[in-house]
Design an enzyme around this catalytic site. Structure first.
Site, mmCIF file in Angstrom:
data_model
loop_
_atom_site.group_PDB
_atom_site.id
_atom_site.type_symbol
_atom_site.label_atom_id
_atom_site.label_comp_id
_atom_site.label_asym_id
_atom_site.label_seq_id
_atom_site.Cartn_x
_atom_site.Cartn_y
_atom_site.Cartn_z
ATOM 1 N N ASP A 44 42.221 47.063 46.369
ATOM 2 C CA ASP A 44 41.594 46.181 48.108
ATOM 3 C C ASP A 44 43.387 46.157 47.616
ATOM 4 O O ASP A 44 43.347 43.789 47.961
ATOM 5 C CB ASP A 44 41.386 45.068 47.010
ATOM 6 N N HIS B 90 38.536 48.924 35.883
ATOM 7 C CA HIS B 90 38.734 47.578 35.682
ATOM 8 C C HIS B 90 38.981 48.095 34.071
ATOM 9 O O HIS B 90 39.671 46.815 33.812
ATOM 10 C CB HIS B 90 37.123 46.799 34.988
ATOM 11 N N GLN C 108 31.021 36.623 49.615
ATOM 12 C CA GLN C 108 31.617 37.035 50.263
ATOM 13 C C GLN C 108 30.825 38.605 50.644
ATOM 14 O O GLN C 108 31.529 39.382 51.354
ATOM 15 C CB GLN C 108 32.974 38.006 49.392
ATOM 16 N N SER D 252 32.840 50.961 41.743
ATOM 17 C CA SER D 252 31.009 50.668 41.448
ATOM 18 C C SER D 252 30.339 51.509 42.857
ATOM 19 O O SER D 252 29.432 52.085 42.389
ATOM 20 C CB SER D 252 31.067 49.425 41.110
ATOM 21 N N ARG D 253 31.073 51.268 44.074
ATOM 22 C CA ARG D 253 30.123 52.369 44.772
ATOM 23 C C ARG D 253 30.119 53.700 45.094
ATOM 24 O O ARG D 253 28.449 53.855 45.549
ATOM 25 C CB ARG D 253 30.253 51.126 45.823
ATOM 26 N N GLN E 212 45.243 47.237 43.388
ATOM 27 C CA GLN E 212 46.562 47.238 44.732
ATOM 28 C C GLN E 212 44.998 48.622 45.480
ATOM 29 O O GLN E 212 45.202 48.002 47.378
ATOM 30 C CB GLN E 212 46.857 48.071 44.400
ATOM 31 N N GLY F 212 31.706 42.497 38.288
ATOM 32 C CA GLY F 212 31.042 43.941 36.955
ATOM 33 C C GLY F 212 30.698 45.185 37.238
ATOM 34 O O GLY F 212 31.154 45.585 38.056
ATOM 35 N N ALA F 213 29.145 46.352 36.536
ATOM 36 C CA ALA F 213 29.421 47.524 36.837
ATOM 37 C C ALA F 213 31.034 47.820 36.330
ATOM 38 O O ALA F 213 31.313 48.644 37.612
ATOM 39 C CB ALA F 213 28.801 47.562 38.143
#
Length: 376
Positions: free
Chosen positions: A152, A35, A62, A188-189, A150, A29-30
């Site tokens: 991550d 996304h 996680q 999102s952070r 990518q 989400g967020a």
């Protein structure tokens, strides 16, 4: 515009029978533009007859002790709008009870040695929880293809490894990292960063770009070394023609190690060291130049695909980023990477790749989503 359905249970999702391929984008989400890029790519892959499913699930497995599970943003109403505008047919937002009936699962996926390096060392158990929820969501959504960012890169490599090792019948597609105008990778952070913290956080992408530029310069020298004859007579002839610099460069490169991975690391480290003296400072977790097949550090004799990865904390926010690099690139690649035009992240983003044309763990494309099971 596609009208997006909000579904809460697997039974509701299984009742839908797509006429074409089902493509799944897993998120926590967020949702942001990164996304949205994943969803638009999924729409292209699924086609008009297929179905795009976006999962929204904040996976408790996680998050480790002291991490941001409780404050992780939950913005389902806004997420629905983003998903709909990007072309999703379904947002699947199950409860924790739907995903983990009976409580936390006793049987889980183990990430193995690769899951204990870099992100795994910094966040013990994170990748076990990530792979477990990805496996669960793949079973619950039953896709033909699943897309991950990518950004991550280690997560993507582990998902590909799990799909291959455990014979999941799904195609995995990597989508390039989406960056903001200032170079910061979308996450999102990022919303947690103050203006001053954001200024410091830009060091992550600047460090990667510095490493990339150093790498491109080295590869260009190697290409010139291949072109410049090595015999004394021909080198002297080149000097007479005004090519003494090229001859000197060739001689230097011939004596140097072919990969010079340490020079790439050093260029990136210089930027990060400077950021450590800012206010607020950047607190480096790791800087690594690794083989994407197992995420071990590469040596100066390495050739092939590699990933330059960084993780750091700015204030209370932990951020990650990476860039793919190719050591021992063909001359065509070197030439493209060393044009006089300014280098942008768009020139780095390779075409979207799938398991059909990339080895498991390959960094064939950049990416946008922390936590895939869980893209953030």
């Amino acid at each position: 515009m596609t009208t997006t359905a909000l579904l809460r249970t697997a039974d509701e999702l299984h009742a839908r029978v797509p006429r074409g391929r089902r493509a799944v984008v897993m998120t926590m989400g967020a949702l942001h533009d990164g996304h949205a890029t994943l969803i638009r790519t999924a729409r292209e892959i699924a086609g008009p007859e297929g179905e795009v499913v976006v999962t929204v699930f904040v996976n408790p497995l996680q998050f480790g002790a002291g991490e941001d599970l409780d404050r992780y943003p939950r913005t389902l109403e806004a997420d629905l709008k983003v998903a709909e505008q990007a072309g999703a047919d379904v947002v699947f937002a199950p409860s924790v009870e739907e995903v983990y009936p009976g409580g936390e699962p006793q049987v889980r996926i183990t990430a193995g040695p690769m899951g204990e390096r870099l992100e795994g060392a910094s966040r013990p158990g994170h990748f076990d929880g990530m792979l477990t929820v990805v496996a669960k969501l793949l079973h619950l959504t039953r896709p033909d293809v699943a897309l991950y960012g990518q950004k991550d890169a280690q997560q993507l490599a582990l998902i590909r490894r799990m799909v291959r090792d455990l014979n999941f019948g799904v195609e995995i597609v990597a989508v390039p990292t989406v960056r903001e105008d200032d170079g910061l990778a979308l996450s999102s952070r990022n919303r947690y960063l103050s203006p001053q913290e954001r200024h410091t956080a830009l060091a992550l992408s600047r460090a990667l770009f510095a490493g990339r530029d150093r790498h491109a310069a080295q590869e260009a020298l190697r290409a010139r070394a291949r072109e410049v004859p090595s015999t004394r007579a021909r080198a002297e002839a080149l000097s007479a023609l005004g090519e003494s610099r090229a001859a000197a460069d060739a001689a230097a490169v011939a004596k140097a190690s072919p990969g010079a991975a340490d020079a790439v690391r050093a260029a990136a480290r210089l930027v990060l060291d400077e950021a450590a003296r800012l206010d607020p400072p950047l607190e480096l977790d790791y800087l690594a130049l690794v083989d994407p097949s197992d995420f071990t550090e590469i040596g100066d004799d390495f050739t092939g695909e590699a990933v330059l990865a960084v993780a750091a904390r700015v204030g209370a926010t932990r951020l990650i980023d990476n860039l793919p690099l190719t050591f021992g690139a063909p001359e065509a690649v070197v030439t493209a990477a060393t044009q006089d035009t300014p280098a942008t992240d768009d020139t780095l983003a390779t075409a979207v790749t799938s398991d059909a044309d990339a080895t498991p763990g390959s960094a064939a494309a950049p990416a946008s989503a922390e936590h895939p099971g869980a893209a953030s």
